[in-house]
Design a protein around this motif. Sequence first.
Motif, short mmCIF file in Angstrom:
data_model
loop_
_atom_site.label_atom_id
_atom_site.label_comp_id
_atom_site.label_asym_id
_atom_site.label_seq_id
_atom_site.Cartn_x
_atom_site.Cartn_y
_atom_site.Cartn_z
N LYS A 1 -6.60 41.16 -22.65
CA LYS A 1 -6.76 41.75 -23.98
C LYS A 1 -6.30 40.75 -25.06
N VAL A 2 -5.20 40.07 -24.79
CA VAL A 2 -4.71 39.08 -25.75
C VAL A 2 -5.74 37.96 -25.91
N LEU A 3 -6.25 37.47 -24.78
CA LEU A 3 -7.20 36.37 -24.84
C LEU A 3 -8.45 36.76 -25.62
N ILE A 4 -8.92 37.99 -25.39
CA ILE A 4 -10.15 38.37 -26.07
C ILE A 4 -9.92 38.43 -27.58
N PHE A 5 -8.73 38.86 -27.99
CA PHE A 5 -8.45 38.89 -29.42
C PHE A 5 -8.35 37.49 -29.99
N ILE A 6 -7.75 36.57 -29.22
CA ILE A 6 -7.68 35.18 -29.69
C ILE A 6 -9.08 34.62 -29.89
N VAL A 7 -9.94 34.89 -28.91
CA VAL A 7 -11.32 34.39 -29.02
C VAL A 7 -12.00 35.00 -30.24
N ILE A 8 -11.78 36.29 -30.47
CA ILE A 8 -12.44 36.94 -31.61
C ILE A 8 -11.94 36.38 -32.94
N ILE A 9 -10.62 36.19 -33.02
CA ILE A 9 -10.08 35.64 -34.27
C ILE A 9 -10.65 34.25 -34.53
N ALA A 10 -10.66 33.42 -33.48
CA ALA A 10 -11.20 32.08 -33.63
C ALA A 10 -12.67 32.14 -34.03
N PHE A 11 -13.39 33.07 -33.39
CA PHE A 11 -14.81 33.20 -33.66
C PHE A 11 -15.07 33.60 -35.11
N LEU A 12 -14.25 34.52 -35.62
CA LEU A 12 -14.46 34.98 -36.99
C LEU A 12 -14.10 33.91 -38.01
N GLN A 13 -13.23 32.98 -37.62
CA GLN A 13 -12.97 31.84 -38.50
C GLN A 13 -14.23 30.99 -38.62
N TRP A 14 -14.87 30.86 -37.48
CA TRP A 14 -16.05 29.99 -37.43
C TRP A 14 -17.25 30.67 -38.07
N ARG A 15 -17.45 31.95 -37.74
CA ARG A 15 -18.55 32.69 -38.35
C ARG A 15 -18.03 33.99 -38.93
N PRO A 16 -17.58 33.94 -40.17
CA PRO A 16 -16.92 35.11 -40.77
C PRO A 16 -17.82 36.33 -40.82
N SER A 17 -19.12 36.12 -40.86
CA SER A 17 -19.96 37.31 -41.00
C SER A 17 -20.54 37.78 -39.66
N GLY A 18 -20.03 37.27 -38.58
CA GLY A 18 -20.42 37.81 -37.28
C GLY A 18 -21.56 37.05 -36.64
N LEU A 19 -21.91 37.50 -35.47
CA LEU A 19 -22.92 36.82 -34.67
C LEU A 19 -24.28 36.79 -35.36
N VAL A 20 -24.70 37.97 -35.80
CA VAL A 20 -26.02 38.07 -36.41
C VAL A 20 -25.84 38.33 -37.90
N MET A 21 -26.32 37.38 -38.70
CA MET A 21 -26.15 37.53 -40.13
C MET A 21 -27.23 38.48 -40.66
N SER A 22 -26.82 39.42 -41.48
CA SER A 22 -27.84 40.30 -42.04
C SER A 22 -28.19 39.80 -43.43
N ARG A 23 -29.47 39.82 -43.74
CA ARG A 23 -29.89 39.40 -45.08
C ARG A 23 -30.17 40.65 -45.89
N SER A 24 -29.52 40.73 -47.00
CA SER A 24 -29.83 41.89 -47.83
C SER A 24 -29.95 41.43 -49.26
N ARG A 25 -30.65 42.25 -50.03
CA ARG A 25 -30.87 41.87 -51.42
C ARG A 25 -29.75 42.34 -52.32
N SER A 26 -28.93 43.19 -51.79
CA SER A 26 -27.90 43.75 -52.67
C SER A 26 -26.94 42.65 -53.10
N LEU A 27 -26.40 42.80 -54.29
CA LEU A 27 -25.61 41.73 -54.88
C LEU A 27 -24.14 41.90 -54.54
N ASP A 28 -23.82 41.71 -53.28
CA ASP A 28 -22.37 41.81 -53.04
C ASP A 28 -21.83 40.54 -52.41
#
Lengths: 427, 300
Positions: B273-300
């Motif tokens: 469980k600890v390892l998976i969280f480390i991997v996730i934290i590292a992953f989110l540093q690398w890709r903050p918006s997740g695996l699949v980026m969603s494209r939207s027109r909204s201005l946020d």
Amino acid sequence: MRKRNFFYLLILGLLAIFMVACSAADNAASATDPEEGTETTEESESNEGNDGDTIKVGILHSLSGTMAISETSVQQAELLAIEEINENGGVLGKQLEPVIEDGASDWPTFAEKANKLLQQDEVATIFGGWTSASRKAMLPVVEEHNGLLFYPVQYEGMEDSPNIFYTGAAPNQQIVPAVDWLLENRGDSFFLLGSDYVFPRTANAAIRAQLENEGAELVGEEYTPLGHTDYNTVIAKIRNENPDVIFNTLNGDSNVAFFKQLKDAGITSDDITVLSVSVAEEEIKGIGADVIEGHLTSWNYYQTTDTPENEEFVASYQAEYGEDAVTADPIEAGYFGVYLWAKAVEEAGTTDVDEVREAAKGITFDAPNGTVTIDGDNQHVYKTVRIGEVQSDGMISELWQTEEPVKPDPYLDEYDWASDLSESLAE
Amino acid sequence: MNEIILTLFNGISLGSILLLIALGLAITFGLMNVINMAHGELIMVGAYITYVIQTIFMNYAPPEYFDLYFIISIPVALIVAAGIGMLLEVSLIRHLYKRPLDSLLATWGVGLILQQTARSIFGAPNVGVTSPSFLTGGLEVGSLILPYSRLFILGLSIVCLFSIFYYFYRTASGRRVRAVMQNRQMAECLGVSTRKVDMLTFAIGSGFAGVAGCALTLLGAIGPTIGTSYIIDAFMVVVVGGVGALFGAVSGAFGIGILNTIFEYVTNATLGKVLIFIVIIAFLQWRPSGLVMSRSRSLD
């Protein structure tokens, strides 16, 4: 900008949940609650000192929060005992007046409420606690004010406070004899599975030493976080090792997941015996009797325990709290703790703590599990150890019991193999 | 070889459970940006529905039909949870769309209320649900046993996934939902009733939480706090997968599931469980918006 805020919020939210989950996790032992956990939160703020005709006793359990599940029924058993004692004329001719406080599953609250009970209400004794964390929180308080605490749950041992009476099992009254029995009857390769906190780790340290001493084989040892629900991988490891016995110190909900998934994986009690020390009648209801049928438990008391006192106890407990209510070991320990205290007070002729403690040495009571005696050396009680098998109706039938009540030995002093252990663990 | 296959199966199985509990959240959190802390309690509702229907069957139906209870539970759980979700949307969430922090607190409160309600109705201890007989035991493949319950959950998550996919990408009503989520004002200008769409979307997300709860009765404990033990995993999947992307949720769920199982097999459950969280934290540093980026027109 909004995105970033969002991310912070999310983290904040997750943290909050994680904290709740953690606190929800220290689910010391069994769940034992016939009704809901929310009733009887009456606060007795209105008491104005002792009025001479009554003796105040404190009842301090978690009536809210995650432990309410287990502690409410112990509280009910203690209230039942108080009621019975009052009906029979009370103690020293006075009626007992319970002062009920809610520890709220929060250890600092236990310390605070114990303090309030002793200082403000000036209770003669406190009955309460379940988790080791709650006991450890109350210990300095009762020692400081020279109060009394009756603690009703089996625990990991390595403790004896002059201000606490331990009515649950010490490790040599539950775990050590269970290992002996398994070695003799079920085989000598063991797999240890527990929740990842103090009780299973301490218990398993003792079991390891015992197995080594007996020349038995330890084929695996696994801990899962409290509240863990996916046991496929652990079961795969168990299948690889193919032990004779799984010694189960899992706590709380994890037991349900583990037993369900073990059965789904095609492993029955004929293949591998699981012996649990934190699964009693109430948990079996939640797990489903058909899922855990045939597996074993080790306790001092079962609802089916065959004594005249127990017949009466189960009848009055169910009359009070409903036909479906089941009794279990900690419920019984909470119940007879009240009687032991009452007898000690009668013996001492006063509620003064020092005199009661002195008088309590060697006091006996015919409890539902058999005759219990307070050991003057360490203030634990002599109890009969019972190994039982889960039946299809959810009750546990005894396979084996000790001939006599076992002398409590919280530090495992009597066992040579435990000599290093108690030093390293008892800090 | 056997070990590898079994670990892989266990990973996929864990992934399918994660997917099932995260699907509803992928809609309410992913699409609608509502941090719904009561999602776990909607899962709990589904689980208790299964328990109630089981009890009804036990008491009133002839024993040979007992197994049917589970088949009936799934749609009932879907409908009841969706109903509660709809109620929640109309009474509360609707007023908080622009205030995510408030919606977090409010739904957290709703979650606690639902928990306490369950405790009052069913009592604090766990209740037992008997698995239907056709889901006990397992499929023997060589020396391996693959539990039917796990296979069933895998199948159920695939069915749910495809029905959601079909709805959002192949029906007119689903297209309207996506239009509203991508550009609310434009959709409104084009005559889409955004209110109705919001309500419907939230109800669908909640409904799938109910289905997840139904499936979870096969695995573990049914108690008032069942939701809290799964909601972190659900958020984890959606965040890792990429907020707003259905296929992000799929890849997130199976990625985490398989990786977690491997870690757990190689080390132990706690460390895994600890390892998976480390991997996730590292992953989110690398890709903050997740695996699949969603494209939207909204201005946020």
